[in-house]
Design an enzyme around this catalytic site. Structure first.
Site, PDB file in Angstrom:
ATOM      1  N   ALA A 184     -50.972  94.540 -10.687  1.00 53.99           N
ATOM      2  CA  ALA A 184     -50.306  95.840 -10.523  1.00 53.99           C
ATOM      3  C   ALA A 184     -50.709  96.851 -11.586  1.00 53.99           C
ATOM      4  CB  ALA A 184     -48.795  95.628 -10.541  1.00 53.99           C
TER       5      ALA A 184
ATOM      6  N   THR B  81     -51.048 101.429 -11.794  1.00 54.60           N
ATOM      7  CA  THR B  81     -50.019 102.278 -12.424  1.00 54.60           C
ATOM      8  C   THR B  81     -50.556 103.691 -12.657  1.00 54.60           C
ATOM      9  OG1 THR B  81     -50.696 101.444 -14.604  1.00 54.60           O
ATOM     10  CG2 THR B  81     -48.768 100.393 -13.568  1.00 54.60           C
TER      11      THR B  81
ATOM     12  N   GLN C  26     -53.854  90.875  -6.382  1.00 48.55           N
ATOM     13  CA  GLN C  26     -52.455  90.514  -6.113  1.00 48.55           C
ATOM     14  C   GLN C  26     -51.718  91.708  -5.510  1.00 48.55           C
ATOM     15  OE1 GLN C  26     -50.825  87.913  -9.621  1.00 48.55           O
ATOM     16  NE2 GLN C  26     -52.386  89.268 -10.478  1.00 48.55           N
TER      17      GLN C  26
ATOM     18  N   ASP D 124     -51.267  97.469  -2.181  1.00 46.76           N
ATOM     19  CA  ASP D 124     -51.312  98.926  -1.944  1.00 46.76           C
ATOM     20  C   ASP D 124     -52.564  99.401  -1.211  1.00 46.76           C
ATOM     21  OD1 ASP D 124     -51.827  99.165  -5.533  1.00 46.76           O
ATOM     22  OD2 ASP D 124     -53.339  98.904  -3.979  1.00 46.76           O
TER      23      ASP D 124
ATOM     24  N   HIS E 282     -51.556  88.642  -1.796  1.00 42.10           N
ATOM     25  CA  HIS E 282     -50.149  88.844  -1.440  1.00 42.10           C
ATOM     26  C   HIS E 282     -49.991  89.773  -0.241  1.00 42.10           C
ATOM     27  CE1 HIS E 282     -49.224  87.667  -5.864  1.00 42.10           C
ATOM     28  NE2 HIS E 282     -49.425  86.608  -5.088  1.00 42.10           N
TER      29      HIS E 282
ATOM     30  N   CYS F  29     -44.789  90.983  13.169  1.00 36.98           N
ATOM     31  CA  CYS F  29     -43.603  90.285  13.700  1.00 36.98           C
ATOM     32  C   CYS F  29     -43.481  88.930  13.024  1.00 36.98           C
ATOM     33  CB  CYS F  29     -43.744  90.100  15.204  1.00 36.98           C
ATOM     34  SG  CYS F  29     -42.462  89.059  15.934  1.00 36.98           S
TER      35      CYS F  29
ATOM     36  N   CYS G 247     -44.637  86.653  17.182  1.00 37.58           N
ATOM     37  CA  CYS G 247     -45.371  86.629  18.462  1.00 37.58           C
ATOM     38  C   CYS G 247     -46.806  87.101  18.308  1.00 37.58           C
ATOM     39  CB  CYS G 247     -44.645  87.521  19.479  1.00 37.58           C
ATOM     40  SG  CYS G 247     -44.724  89.296  19.083  1.00 37.58           S
TER      41      CYS G 247
ATOM     42  N   CYS H 129     -41.429  90.998  21.293  1.00 28.92           N
ATOM     43  CA  CYS H 129     -40.496  89.882  21.552  1.00 28.92           C
ATOM     44  C   CYS H 129     -39.086  90.164  21.049  1.00 28.92           C
ATOM     45  CB  CYS H 129     -41.034  88.618  20.863  1.00 28.92           C
ATOM     46  SG  CYS H 129     -40.941  88.696  19.065  1.00 28.92           S
TER      47      CYS H 129
HETATM   48  N1  APR Z   1     -53.964  99.506 -17.906  1.00 27.11           N
HETATM   49  C1  APR Z   1     -53.963  98.219 -18.341  1.00 27.11           C
HETATM   50  N2  APR Z   1     -52.903  97.385 -18.202  1.00 27.11           N
HETATM   51  C2  APR Z   1     -51.798  97.875 -17.590  1.00 27.11           C
HETATM   52  C3  APR Z   1     -51.722  99.219 -17.119  1.00 27.11           C
HETATM   53  C4  APR Z   1     -52.875 100.030 -17.294  1.00 27.11           C
HETATM   54  N3  APR Z   1     -52.911 101.304 -16.879  1.00 27.11           N
HETATM   55  N4  APR Z   1     -50.484  99.407 -16.565  1.00 27.11           N
HETATM   56  C5  APR Z   1     -49.823  98.238 -16.695  1.00 27.11           C
HETATM   57  N5  APR Z   1     -50.599  97.320 -17.310  1.00 27.11           N
HETATM   58  C6  APR Z   1     -50.283  95.915 -17.572  1.00 27.11           C
HETATM   59  C7  APR Z   1     -48.834  95.632 -17.925  1.00 27.11           C
HETATM   60  O1  APR Z   1     -48.610  95.732 -19.323  1.00 27.11           O
HETATM   61  C8  APR Z   1     -48.683  94.174 -17.442  1.00 27.11           C
HETATM   62  O2  APR Z   1     -49.109  93.267 -18.456  1.00 27.11           O
HETATM   63  O3  APR Z   1     -50.495  95.233 -16.348  1.00 27.11           O
HETATM   64  C9  APR Z   1     -49.638  94.084 -16.263  1.00 27.11           C
HETATM   65  C10 APR Z   1     -48.906  94.087 -14.923  1.00 27.11           C
HETATM   66  O4  APR Z   1     -48.216  92.867 -14.831  1.00 27.11           O
HETATM   67  P1  APR Z   1     -47.081  92.651 -13.724  1.00 27.11           P
HETATM   68  O5  APR Z   1     -46.190  93.840 -13.694  1.00 27.11           O
HETATM   69  O6  APR Z   1     -46.485  91.304 -13.950  1.00 27.11           O
HETATM   70  O7  APR Z   1     -47.906  92.653 -12.347  1.00 27.11           O
HETATM   71  P2  APR Z   1     -48.748  91.461 -11.736  1.00 27.11           P
HETATM   72  O8  APR Z   1     -49.351  90.610 -12.801  1.00 27.11           O
HETATM   73  O9  APR Z   1     -49.656  92.067 -10.746  1.00 27.11           O
HETATM   74  O10 APR Z   1     -47.618  90.618 -10.944  1.00 27.11           O
HETATM   75  C11 APR Z   1     -48.074  89.545 -10.148  1.00 27.11           C
HETATM   76  O11 APR Z   1     -45.843  89.247  -9.271  1.00 27.11           O
HETATM   77  O12 APR Z   1     -43.872  90.142  -8.446  1.00 27.11           O
HETATM   78  C12 APR Z   1     -45.068  89.563  -8.105  1.00 27.11           C
HETATM   79  O13 APR Z   1     -46.111  89.858  -6.022  1.00 27.11           O
HETATM   80  C13 APR Z   1     -45.882  90.496  -7.259  1.00 27.11           C
HETATM   81  O14 APR Z   1     -48.299  90.644  -7.135  1.00 27.11           O
HETATM   82  C14 APR Z   1     -47.193  90.645  -8.028  1.00 27.11           C
HETATM   83  C15 APR Z   1     -47.202  89.424  -8.930  1.00 27.11           C
END
Ligand code: APR
Length: 257
Positions: free
Chosen positions: A23, A27, A100, A103, A118, A126, A139, A164
């Site tokens: 994620a 960001t 993971q 988006d 994910h 469905c 379905c 369905c």
């Molecule tokens: N540059 C570098 N690192 C970043 C930035 C950025 N711009 N923004 C955020 N981070 C770092 C955060 O500090 C954190 O360590 O990215 C990491 C994101 O970690 P998580 O929020 O835990 O996300 P992720 O590792 O993708 O989570 C895995 O958990 O909830 C489930 O399904 C969900 O796919 C997700 C999985």
């Protein structure tokens, strides 16, 4: 050891790289991550977002559709980090992305070889009327999420499958839900063939996903980690670059190409 983007670029220039993203790479597109300050799980209890709760409770589904609708109104765009990985894939230095994230921003940036561990929030599917624990067995109906939002905007707070009458859900993997068939195997094969795995923007804590870069490092692949905080896999990494993914990946791509 903490190194610069140039060192990462030198590693990239040797090719055979597979990116593994979380994620944190999105960001900078305005999408909150999950576990850092202000992240989704610091504001909402993840136990409320399990597959079984979603299937059992119409109220949970109505709230989920409203949250998805709000998220999609933002219309996030790929940022410099996504674009750098797509550029490196086009040059052949990066053999795609295992992500993971749900988006779809890697594909929107031009990456073609993307494995979505994910699932994706860009489609709905469905899951049937009473799916077995953790198994979406509907379905077969599947449509773009925009189709479902048209139904929500027309007043259906919890749209049902037109085929369905079953429950519709985003084509994502929720807590307590099995990964979609074949996805983990495909991701494992991609990382097994990589000389270098580059983990970007992930706490590298959630299994089975986080086990993939760890297994690659243990079999001898070089692990490069780009993250703005420490991760449990840092000790396994050949190099760690601390900082913001967009600027680091852009600089590394410029140094490599
Ligand atoms: N540059 C570098 N690192 C970043 C930035 C950025 N711009 N923004 C955020 N981070 C770092 C955060 O500090 C954190 O360590 O990215 C990491 C994101 O970690 P998580 O929020 O835990 O996300 P992720 O590792 O993708 O989570 C895995 O958990 O909830 C489930 O399904 C969900 O796919 C997700 C999985």
């Amino acid at each position: 050891m903490l190194l610069s983007a140039d060192a990462l670029g030198a590693l990239l220039a040797e090719g055979g790289v597979v990116a593994f993203t979380g994620a944190g790479i999105s960001t900078e597109s305005g999408i909150p991550d999950f576990r850092s300050a202000g992240g989704v799980w610091t504001r909402h209890d993840p136990k409320l977002f399990t597959f079984s709760r979603y299937v059992r409770s119409p109220e949970v589904r109505v709230r989920a559709w409203a949250m998805r609708r709000e998220f999609w109104s933002v219309q996030p765009r790929p940022n410099a980090g996504h674009l750098a990985l797509a550029r490196l894939e086009a040059t052949g230095l990066v053999d795609g992305v295992v992500t993971q994230n749900i988006d779809g921003l890697h594909q929107a940036a031009g990456s073609r070889r993307v494995v979505e561990l994910h699932g994706t929030s860009r489609d709905v599917l469905c899951v049937g009327t009473a799916p077995r624990a953790g198994t979406p067995d509907g379905c077969g109906f599947r449509a773009p999420t925009s189709w479902a939002f048209d139904r929500v905007d027309a007043g259906e707070a919890d749209p049902a499958c037109p085929g369905c009458g079953g429950i519709l859900k985003a084509a994502t993997v929720s807590f307590g839900q099995n990964l979609f068939p074949g996805v983990l195997e495909e991701a494992t094969a991609r990382l097994a063939a990589a000389r270098t795995v580059r983990a970007v923007g992930s706490t590298l804590k959630v299994q089975p996903a986080a086990g993939l870069p760890a297994a690659a490092a243990r079999r001898g692949a070089r692990l490069g980690i780009v993250n703005n905080e420490a991760t449990p896999l840092d000790p396994l990494a050949t190099l760690v670059v601390r900082g913001t993914a967009g600027s680091i990946l852009s600089a590394a791509a410029a140094a490599a190409v």
